[in-house]
Design an enzyme around this catalytic site. Structure first.
Site, mmCIF file in Angstrom:
data_model
loop_
_atom_site.group_PDB
_atom_site.id
_atom_site.type_symbol
_atom_site.label_atom_id
_atom_site.label_comp_id
_atom_site.label_asym_id
_atom_site.label_seq_id
_atom_site.Cartn_x
_atom_site.Cartn_y
_atom_site.Cartn_z
ATOM 1 N N PRO A 153 -5.313 -0.248 18.421
ATOM 2 C CA PRO A 153 -4.938 -0.688 17.068
ATOM 3 C C PRO A 153 -5.051 0.368 15.971
ATOM 4 C CG PRO A 153 -7.072 -1.580 17.675
ATOM 5 C CD PRO A 153 -6.559 -0.880 18.884
ATOM 6 N N LYS A 158 0.236 -0.537 15.061
ATOM 7 C CA LYS A 158 1.618 -0.631 15.546
ATOM 8 C C LYS A 158 1.939 -1.874 16.373
ATOM 9 C CE LYS A 158 3.452 2.836 13.706
ATOM 10 N NZ LYS A 158 3.478 2.241 12.378
ATOM 11 N N TYR A 204 3.092 6.263 10.590
ATOM 12 C CA TYR A 204 2.332 5.098 10.123
ATOM 13 C C TYR A 204 3.243 4.087 9.438
ATOM 14 C CZ TYR A 204 -1.762 2.561 8.402
ATOM 15 O OH TYR A 204 -2.708 1.599 8.161
ATOM 16 N N HIS A 216 0.829 -1.212 0.000
ATOM 17 C CA HIS A 216 0.000 0.000 0.000
ATOM 18 C C HIS A 216 0.859 1.257 0.000
ATOM 19 C CE1 HIS A 216 -4.133 -1.665 1.214
ATOM 20 N NE2 HIS A 216 -3.408 -2.619 0.687
ATOM 21 N N TYR A 237 -9.969 4.942 6.989
ATOM 22 C CA TYR A 237 -10.187 5.257 8.398
ATOM 23 C C TYR A 237 -11.281 6.326 8.428
ATOM 24 C CZ TYR A 237 -5.816 2.881 9.730
ATOM 25 O OH TYR A 237 -4.823 1.950 9.954
HETATM 26 C C1 PHB Z 1 -6.098 -4.862 10.042
HETATM 27 O O1 PHB Z 1 -6.028 -5.041 8.796
HETATM 28 O O2 PHB Z 1 -6.437 -5.764 10.815
HETATM 29 C C2 PHB Z 1 -5.779 -3.511 10.581
HETATM 30 C C3 PHB Z 1 -5.276 -2.553 9.724
HETATM 31 C C4 PHB Z 1 -4.996 -1.296 10.224
HETATM 32 C C5 PHB Z 1 -5.227 -0.999 11.554
HETATM 33 C C6 PHB Z 1 -5.710 -1.972 12.409
HETATM 34 C C7 PHB Z 1 -5.988 -3.233 11.924
HETATM 35 O O3 PHB Z 1 -4.974 0.253 12.013
#
Ligand code: PHB
Ligand code: APR
Length: 387
Positions: free
Chosen positions: A288, A292, A380, A72, A196
Site C-alpha cells: 500500500p 495504488k 503517485y 491534496h 511518509y
Molecule cells: C490511506 O489513507 O489509507 C492511505 C493513504 C496512502 C497510502 C496508503 C493508505 O499510501
C-alpha cells in the site's frame, strides 16, 4: 437466473463495473459472499488518483466525493528529523490526488443502483465459475444455484475463486518482511498533507479521513499480534517515528479501530481466460505504500466496461482481446512504483549497514532532486506513461 455479465464480488471493482455497465445499457448481477453492512464498513484504502475521481464524477457517483473528498497538492517525506515536501501538483502540470475512503465509494455505488434493481445479491457465495460455457454456481440461503451469462467478471479479491479458474497462469509474487498496523483515530489530523516517515524504528504514515478523523499506519513484524499493541504503545511508537528536530507534535485520541495487514506484491498473468475476466485484487496486489491498489482496481473495470460496451454494440472483440495486456501494462508500472516506494521507506530487518546507508542516500536524493521527485510525483498521481 440469467444475465449478460455475472460479477463475482461487491468490492469497488465489482460495484463500479456493474454501475458502468448499467450506464451502457448492459445488465449485470453482482454476487457477494458478505452482508451489506460488512462491505460498507471494511476499512481499506483512501487515496484516489485524479483519473479515478474523474471517472466516479463522470459516471454520476461523485456528489458526496466532491463535497467530502479532500484534495491534496503535495505530500511530505520525513526522515533524519526533518520534513521534505514533494509538490505533486507543481511537478505534474497541476494534477491532484483526493482522500476519500474506499468504504465511502462502496456506499455511494451501492446507493446508486436503481431502487427496483435486484442487481446486487449479498450473502451469496460464488462456489465455482465456468469460463467456457459461461456460468457461475453460487450458494444463497443454503441452496446451490446457477447463474447463466455471456461473460464473467472475477472481481472477488485476492482470496476469491475466479483466479484459480484461469488455467496456466503465471504467478509473480514477493512477500515483504513487514506488515502495516493501521489505526483509525477520533482525533483531528496533525497534518494537512500525508506524511511518509522513514526512521531507524521503521516506517510510519500519517493519513486522514476527514477534518476530525485520522488514519495512521506503523510498520510492524508480520507475525505481530494486534493484542500486543494497546493504544498507548501505538501512540508512543508513532510519536517516536514522526519526531522532528523542530519539535513537531502528534495529536492523539481514542483509537476507533486497529488491524494488521500483511504486505505483498502479486500479479497473475494473463487476466483473462475465455469468457472470464479478472479485475482488481483478484488479479494483482500491490503493497500500500504507493496508494495504488484501489486505483488499479478501478482502472481495470474502466477498460473492461469499455471493451464489453464495444462488443455488445458492434460485436468487435478487439478491445476484449486486448484487455489483459492493456491492464497489465498499468499494473506492472504500479507494481514497480509500489515496490520502489516500499523499499525506499521501510526498515528492512535483513538490511546491513551498507544497505541502510544506500537507502538514506536515496531518500536524500528524492528529496533534493527535481528529476527524482518528479518520478515519484508522476507515478503517485497516476500520470506516468505506461508505454
Ligand atoms: C490511506 O489513507 O489509507 C492511505 C493513504 C496512502 C497510502 C496508503 C493508505 O499510501
Ligand atoms: N463469492 C462472492 N464474493 C466473494 C467471494 C466469493 N467466493 N470471494 C470474495 N468475495 C468478495 C469479498 O467479500 C469482497 O467483498 O469479493 C469482494 C472483493 O473485493 P475487494 O477485496 O475489495 O477487491 P477489489 O474490488 O478488487 O478492490 C481492490 O481493495 O484490497 C483493497 O487495496 C485494495 O483498494 C483495493 C481494493
Amino acid at each position: 437466473m440469467r444475465t449478460q455479465v455475472a460479477i463475482a464480488g461487491a468490492g469497488p471493482a465489482g460495484l463500479l463495473l456493474s454501475h458502468l455497465l448499467r450506464l451502457r445499457g448492459i445488465d449485470s448481477v453482482v454476487l457477494e459472499s458478505r452482508d451489506r453492512a460488512y462491505v460498507e464498513r471494511r476499512q481499506r484504502a483512501g487515496m484516489l488518483e485524479q483519473g479515478t475521481v474523474d471517472v466516479l464524477r463522470g459516471s454520476g457517483v461523485g456528489e458526496r466525493l466532491d463535497r467530502e473528498g479532500l484534495t491534496h497538492h503535495g505530500l511530505e517525506l520525513r526522515f533524519g528529523g526533518a520534513g521534505h515536501r514533494i509538490p505533486l501538483s507543481e511537478l505534474t502540470g497541476g494534477r491532484t490526488v483526493t482522500i476519500y475512503a474506499q468504504t465511502e465509494i462502496v456506499k455511494d455505488l451501492i446507493a446508486a443502483r436503481p431502487a427496483a434493481g435486484g442487481e446486487i445479491h449479498f450473502e451469496t457465495e460464488v462456489l465455482s465459475v465456468d469460463p467456457s460455457a459461461p456460468s457461475v454456481t453460487y450458494r444463497r440461503d443454503g441452496r446451490v444455484e446457477t447463474l447463466e451469462c455471456d461473460v464473467i467478471a472475477g472481481c472477488d479479491g485476492f482470496h476469491g475463486v475466479c483466479r484459480p479458474a484461469v488455467p496456466d497462469t503465471r504467478l509473480h509474487e514477493r512477500e515483504f518482511p513487514f506488515a502495516w498496523l493501521g489505526i483509525l483515530a477520533d482525533v483531528p489530523p496533525s497534518t494537512d498533507e500525508l506524511i511518509y516517515a522513514y526512521s531507524e524504528r521503521g516506517f510510519a504514515l500519517h493519513s486522514l479521513r476527514s477534518p476530525k478523523i485520522s488514519r495512521l499506519y506503523l510498520q510492524v513484524d508480520p507475525a505481530e499480534d494486534v493484542a500486543a499493541w494497546p493504544d498507548e504503545r501505538i501512540w508512543s511508537e508513532l510519536r517516536a517515528r514522526f519526531a522532528t528536530d523542530d519539535g513537531w507534535e502528534l495529536r492523539d485520541g481514542p483509537i476507533l479501530e486497529k488491524s494488521i495487514t500483511p504486505m505483498r506484491s502479486f500479479v497473475a498473468e494473463p487476466m483473462r481466460h475465455d469468457r472470464l475476466f479478472l479485475a482488481g485484487d483478484a488479479a494483482h496486489i500491490v503493497p500500500p505504500t504507493g496508494a495504488k491498489g484501489l486505483n488499479l482496481a478501478i482502472s481495470d473495470v474502466i477498460v473492461l466496461a469499455e471493451a464489453l460496451g464495444a462488443w455488445y454494440d458492434s460485436g468487435t472483440t478487439e478491445l476484449l482481446d486486448a484487455y489483459s495486456d492493456t491492464c497489465l501494462r498499468r499494473v506492472w508500472r504500479a507494481e514497480h512504483f509500489s515496490y520502489w516506494m516500499t523499499t525506499l521507506l521501510h526498515k528492512d530487518p535483513r538490511q546491513d549497514a551498507f544497505g541502510h546507508r544506500l537507502q538514506l542516500s536515496h531518500l536524500e536524493y528524492v528529496a533534493a532532486s527535481k528529476a527524482a521527485a518528479t518520478t515519484l510525483a508522476e507515478n503517485y498521481v497516476g500520470a506516468a506513461p505506461t508505454l
